[in-house]
Write a protein that holds these residues in place. Sequence first.
Motif, PDB file in Angstrom:
ATOM      1  N   MET A   1       0.773  -1.179  -0.070  1.00  0.00           N
ATOM      2  CA  MET A   1      -0.009  -0.086  -0.040  1.00  0.00           C
ATOM      3  C   MET A   1       0.792   1.301  -0.007  1.00  0.00           C
ATOM      4  SD  MET A   1      -3.010   1.108  -0.014  1.00  0.00           S
ATOM      5  CE  MET A   1      -3.790   2.507   0.267  1.00  0.00           C
ATOM      6  N   ARG A   2       1.832   1.243   0.731  1.00  0.00           N
ATOM      7  CA  ARG A   2       2.754   2.634   0.959  1.00  0.00           C
ATOM      8  C   ARG A   2       3.514   2.604  -0.604  1.00  0.00           C
ATOM      9  NH1 ARG A   2       5.327   2.093   6.795  1.00  0.00           N
ATOM     10  NH2 ARG A   2       3.712   3.264   8.017  1.00  0.00           N
ATOM     11  N   ILE A   4       2.464   1.882  -3.557  1.00  0.00           N
ATOM     12  CA  ILE A   4       1.374   2.677  -4.380  1.00  0.00           C
ATOM     13  C   ILE A   4       1.408   3.903  -4.086  1.00  0.00           C
ATOM     14  CG2 ILE A   4      -1.113   2.997  -5.182  1.00  0.00           C
ATOM     15  CD1 ILE A   4      -1.221  -0.265  -4.739  1.00  0.00           C
ATOM     16  N   LEU A   5       1.208   4.364  -2.759  1.00  0.00           N
ATOM     17  CA  LEU A   5       1.158   5.706  -2.121  1.00  0.00           C
ATOM     18  C   LEU A   5       2.445   6.530  -2.901  1.00  0.00           C
ATOM     19  CD1 LEU A   5      -0.682   7.501  -0.385  1.00  0.00           C
ATOM     20  CD2 LEU A   5       0.799   6.913   1.382  1.00  0.00           C
ATOM     21  N   GLN A  13       3.425  10.060   1.231  1.00  0.00           N
ATOM     22  CA  GLN A  13       4.170   8.784   1.958  1.00  0.00           C
ATOM     23  C   GLN A  13       5.228   9.020   3.016  1.00  0.00           C
ATOM     24  OE1 GLN A  13       7.342   6.267   2.731  1.00  0.00           O
ATOM     25  NE2 GLN A  13       7.821   7.405   0.423  1.00  0.00           N
ATOM     26  N   THR A  16       3.715   9.324   6.380  1.00  0.00           N
ATOM     27  CA  THR A  16       3.452   7.947   6.807  1.00  0.00           C
ATOM     28  C   THR A  16       4.592   7.204   7.656  1.00  0.00           C
ATOM     29  OG1 THR A  16       3.633   6.572   4.851  1.00  0.00           O
ATOM     30  CG2 THR A  16       1.618   7.542   5.112  1.00  0.00           C
TER      31      THR A  16
END
Length: 62
Positions: A1-2, A4-5, A13, A16
């Motif tokens: 998921m990260r 893609i971010l 990102q 996060t």
Amino acid sequence: MRLILALLLPWLQFFTIGRPISGIICLVLQITVIGWIPATIWSVYALSQYRTDRKIAALKRS
């Protein structure tokens, strides 16, 4: 998921993974069309370093 971010919104990102100053710098870089590619590369690189740092920290705790 990260990952893609990191590809779609590189500046977000950084927030996060706990690097807000880098996120702001990346946002400024991403605002320019030419800067989008370097921002994405930097974001993916930072994400890989973050994962490596977490693995090393986990090994030290064990």
